[in-house]
Scaffold this active site. Structure first.
Site: not given
Lengths: 485, 488, 96
Positions: B81, B156, B180
């Site tokens: 990420k 997210s 997330s």
């Protein structure tokens, strides 16, 4: 109407550690810009703080030395404000649970004369906490530049109660605090290197009143002298405002040491709201008795305690202690030499150090550590003089020689031919007789009552003795012979 | 029909790499080729560097030929990420503020992946600064759900989920502050694990909410998640919130821990707002565990209704402080309109941050501001204690909790972006876990009639991930969800 | 003390160093207004005698020994700098 000033000082002292307070890149002064940074110092995305154990040891030690209460638990808070020298735009500090509470700084005011000790007072402290220092801004015409070398250096914030009343007290406070921190090995306190910084909070009130007047914060006090001058100037300024019917404004003022004036800094259009909250990235600190005890044993004797002890234990007067005590290296040197020299000789040791050693060091521009005369050497020298093996004038010469080249005083004296020879009484007797016989005039004067005439014989005797006769014995011998004339 | 390389698991691929059946270069080329085809549709990546990935693959193969293989992850393409720092690579947080920022250092998890020989492949799309539940807050455009491109993959860590689900990575790392990792895992039919707070180092993770953030793996199977967790977990002296704890061999542990377990079903997680298909799938999963001899007990977490508010006070307060450093001074976007320092701050931040980030900074600044600290932040931290106590009380009676991961399956892009509050409500089942610092994972437990994945959440006890993974493994090995792939 | 839901968005944006347009101020204030109403529910919880959770799992005395480690070379430290001169970060002149 008479006014008194009420002064509180906020002193920031940089702790001398190898690495920074919340990350391990090296700490230091005078390095090329931005060479003492790492991702944590620069607040790069994703970085986290880690406490420096030595910084904690140092502040606890400082707290113990100053008689503070060490909090059993303390924590870290974020103090939030935006400024280019503050990479995270928050400063890790301690808000409501500082590591040290209370405490005292003993101060000594100037006495009526330079060699007379002045009054001692105790100034109470409010608290001491640990925080991180910020970077350094320098200003050009249209731009400013930031060097982050200093950012993250451990900083103690020492807050006094508003318990001082004169600029001289503030001066004495800073001097004492500085000496104490240096004694403790906590900081070098060099103001020119930003290792000790001071802001003053000053207000005035009618003498006898108990309320506090409007407070003005005075900044940019870059030397201990400027602290004193700036405070004195501010007190005068405040009194002048009030006496002409004006009102004092709570503000921050910037002191210009060269000009001896101050001016108001930006008004509070953006009042600070620091939005303190506990830093979630750091864990609390618990200080137990064992930790405190370990640090207590490493605490040195405090400067004024040493001053008092030198007087009571060694009978060293203020003229000498006032020179020795502010420099703990020098006082350690003194005490080592005094102990070796033995009872009754400490004052002589003190005199040699305060006068001769310091003079020689000053002339040669050397620090104490570079002196070739060791405490052992000095103790031996004093012993020799006391035993009569070295006469005073000769001793000064021996001292200078030892300072230049080192060596044992007995050897140096012998090498220079300055060892006092135990006087051969026959030889001494014949020199005295010769001297008397050669100066009938002086003899007549002496016999007629002129005491000082004896001195006319001493020169020739000393000359015959090549300077190595003990003046006391010469005098005795002459008097004995003259009495028999 | 055999499963293409890009859909195989870490366990399967590492065995083939070890036996020499395939090489890392071959595998990496296959994944890169897949990425190139898929990316225009899915937008899971903010960037990826093919040459760099292939160089890493070559290095892995070289190690293997000299007998110096580094373990099960050696040579396997893993995506990170874009909030996890990799030296020399962009670190953008999917934000204009950091669009051109290249990090000079490795996160601790990055170091661990490198030490394990992983082929780091790409910077994965996410909600800006990890704030969001749909990846629609990315400044670089949303990611799309491989199961239905008109829908969100969740957030997210939407890119981390979408990349893995679509075969553009074999495993990925995301971060989880309020769900997330778990929610995107549920939306994309994957296993997603949020470790106990303090198990995995946060050094090198762009901080959103410091007391809630954790890095965790996305994987196709529980076993893969166990492998990944074993590599990234462990105490880190650079993270003061990291715990000194023994890291077990999770992969071995899940083979030996067999249950039966006592599982708690929190009644507050099955009320209004729960999509009926999701509810039904989760009930069926509960039924499965019961059929295996597990005792199922209804428990109560009475402060559940306060989780969302507690979270949004604590998370935004911490975030407002953590994001203060993004100011255009030392790095990041600096406004060209800045005439003075105040402008540098105000305009750079206005231009660099998107709406959701601004909203959370404002909310966080407000709740910490003078006069409000006691009423908001301090109070929320106290309610947090009560929320945590609810879980720990439940654990006196049960071993783990079983809930839906998300009240709804993947929603359509644009459906919730007008109303922040509606978006926040997606997090109701995941948020309490972060507040309590517990480990939790989502694993696939079915599909809606419309073909959208449904996620089952298992919540475990502090630092007992081995048990948590074992409970998940028991379900997974009896079901075939892991063998379903999007038609993309 | 009951927290007021009067969000002074100008003041807060100033504290947060965020330049907001008038449109944003109105929009954000409205959006956050509804969030704030929700958040104020917490006032109903009885927290008497409850300690705040600062950290999920309490640790204390987490530190490192004072050993200096190498940092970043200047070039790396300033690689992402928007403006620099003489190895220092440059900003418009700071006027106090």
């Amino acid at each position: 109407m008479n006014y008194e000033a009420v002064i509180g000082l906020e002193v920031h002292v940089q702790i001398k550690t190898r690495s920074k307070v919340f990350t391990r890149v090296g700490a230091g002064f005078g390095f090329e810009p931005n060479t003492l940074t790492d991702p944590v110092v620069l607040a790069l995305p994703g970085t986290l703080p880690v406490m420096n154990k030595a910084a904690l040891d140092a502040i606890i030690k400082a707290g113990l030395m100053l008689g503070c209460e060490i909090a059993p638990v303390c924590k870290w808070d974020r103090k939030q404000y935006f400024y280019p020298d503050s990479p995270k735009n928050y400063q890790i500090s301690q808000y409501d649970q500082p590591i040290c509470l209370g405490g005292t700084v003993e101060i000594e005011l100037a006495g009526p004369a330079r060699n007379v000790m002045g009054e001692h007072k105790k100034i109470p402290l409010t608290r001491i906490h640990l925080e991180e220092d910020v970077g350094k801004l320098s200003h050009g015409a249209t731009e400013s530049q930031v060097d982050y070398n200093r950012a993250g250096t451990p900083l103690m914030e020492i807050v006094s109660e508003p318990a001082m009343h004169t600029a001289d007290e503030a001066f004495a406070y800073l001097t004492s605090l500085r000496t104490t921190m240096i004694y403790g090995g906590i900081s070098d306190c060099d103001m020119e290197k930003g290792q000790l910084r001071c802001d003053a909070n000053i207000s005035i009130r009618p003498v006898g009143a108990t309320h506090l007047g409007t407070k003005v914060e005075l900044k940019n006090l870059n030397s201990i002298a400027f602290v004193r001058d700036g405070i004195a100037h501010e007190i005068k300024r405040q009194i002048a405002v009030v006496e002409r019917g004006g009102t004092l404004v709570q503000e921050t003022r910037d002191y210009d040491g060269e000009a001896g004036t101050s001016q108001s800094l930006r008004s509070k259009e953006m009042a600070h709201d620091y939005r303190y909250f506990p830093d979630p990235d750091l864990m609390p600190v618990q200080v137990d008795d064992a930790w405190k005890q370990a640090l207590r044993t490493s605490c040195p004797e405090l400067p004024f305690d040493k001053q008092r002890r030198f007087l009571s234990e060694y009978q060293i007067p203020y003229t000498i202690t006032s020179v020795l005590v502010p420099d703990h290296g020098l006082s350690d040197y003194f005490e080592a030499a005094a102990k070796l020299a033995g009872p009754g000789r400490a004052q002589a040791v003190g005199n040699w150090i305060a006068n001769d050693l310091l003079r020689e060091l000053g002339a040669a521009k050397l620090p104490l550590g570079a002196a070739k005369i060791t405490p052992e050497n000095l103790a031996a020298l004093v012993k020799l003089i006391d035993a009569g093996s070295l006469l005073n004038a000769a001793a000064k010469e021996v001292f200078s020689a030892m300072f230049a080249c080192g060596g044992e005083p007995a050897e140096v004296a012998a090498r220079l031919g300055l060892t006092a020879v135990p006087t051969d009484t026959h030889e001494l007797d014949s020199w005295c007789r010769d001297a008397i016989a050669a100066n009938a005039k002086a003899l007549a004067e002496f016999k007629s009552g002129k005491e000082s005439a004896i001195n006319a014989f001493k020169g020739p005797v000393m000359k015959a003795a090549k300077g190595k006769a003990d003046p006391k014995l010469v005098d005795e011998n002459l008097r004995r012979l003259l009495a028999a004339q | 029909m055999s499963v293409p390389l890009h859909f195989q698991t870490v366990a399967e691929l590492s065995a083939q790499l070890a036996s020499g059946k395939i090489s890392s270069c071959e595998l990496t080329r296959a994944v890169l080729a897949r990425t190139r085809v898929i990316e225009p549709q899915v937008h899971a990546f903010n960037s990826f560097d093919e040459a760099d990935s292939l160089a890493q693959a070559a290095a892995s193969d070289a190690r293997r030929t000299t007998g110096r293989s580094l373990g099960p992850l050696d040579g396997i393409p893993v995506g990170l990420k874009d909030v996890i720092s990799v030296a020399g690579q962009p670190l953008t947080a999917s934000s204009k503020m950091l669009a051109n920022f290249v990090s000079p250092y490795d996160a601790t998890v990055t170091e661990k992946l490198k030490a394990a020989g992983a082929v780091l492949h790409g910077r994965l799309n996410c909600d800006e600064f990890a704030m969001g539940s749909s990846t629609e807050n990315s400044a670089f455009g949303p990611a799309h759900n491989p199961w239905d491109l008109t829908r969100t993959p969740g957030g997210s860590s939407g890119g981390s989920a979408a990349a893995l689900a679509s075969g553009s990575a074999i495993a990925t790392l995301g971060s989880d502050t309020g769900g997330s990792i778990r929610q995107p895992a549920a939306f994309c039919g994957l296993v997603g694990l949020k470790p106990t707070y303090g198990l995995v180092s946060r050094y090198g993770l762009i901080a959103y909410a410091s007391s809630l953030d954790q890095i965790g793996p996305f994987a196709r199977t529980v076993e893969d998640a166990a492998i990944m967790l074993g590599i990234i977990a462990g105490h880190d002296p650079r993270d003061s919130t990291s715990f000194k704890t023994q890291v077990p061999d999770y992969r071995a542990e899940i083979k030996t821990r067999r249950g039966p377990w006592k599982l708690g079903v929190p009644k507050e997680y099955f009320g209004a707002g729960l999509d009926p298909e999701v509810g039904a799938a989760v009930e069926k999963a509960v039924g499965f565990y019961k059929s295996q001899g597990c005792e199922i007990r209804e428990v109560s977490l009475p402060h559940t209704q306060y989780c969302l508010d507690t979270y949004y006070i604590i998370a935004t307060a911490e975030a407002s402080s953590n994001l203060a450093r993004y100011d255009g001074i030392r790095y990041g976007h600096r406004s060209k309109e800045a005439k003075d320092v105040l402008d540098v701050y105000q305009k750079s931040r206005a231009e660099g941050f998107g709406d959701e980030v601004k909203r959370r900074i404002i909310l966080g600044t407000y709740v910490l501001s003078s006069g409000y600290y006691d009423a908001f932040y301090l109070r929320a931290q106290k309610v947090r204690t009560l929320i945590r106590r609810d879980f720990l009380n439940a654990y006196r009676e049960v071993d783990a909790l079983i809930t839906p991961t998300s009240p709804i399956p993947a929603f359509k892009l644009g459906e919730k972006s007008a109303d922040p509050l509606a978006m926040y409500l997606c997090d109701v089942y995941t948020i309490g876990v972060n507040l309590a610092g517990l480990p939790a994972l989502s694993l696939p437990c079915g599909f809606t009639a419309g073909g959208l994945p449904i996620g089952l959440q298992l919540i475990g006890q502090p630092f007992r991930e081995a048990d948590l993974l074992a409970v998940a493994q028991a379900y997974e090995e009896a079901h075939e969800w892991k063998l379903k792939y999007p038609a993309l | 003390m009951a927290p007021p839901s009067d969000l002074n968005i100008d003041r807060v944006a100033e504290l947060a160093r965020l330049a907001l347009t008038d449109e944003e101020k109105i929009r954000f204030a409205a959006q956050l207004g509804s969030v704030l109403v929700h958040i104020e529910q917490l006032a109903k919880v009885d927290v008497t005698g409850i300690e705040p959770t600062a950290h999920a799992f309490a640790l204390s005395n987490v530190w490192a020994e004072d050993v200096a480690q190498p940092g970043l070379a200047v070039a790396d430290a300033l690689r992402n700098a928007p403006a620099q001169r003489n190895n220092m970060i440059v900003v418009p002149k700071v006027v106090d």
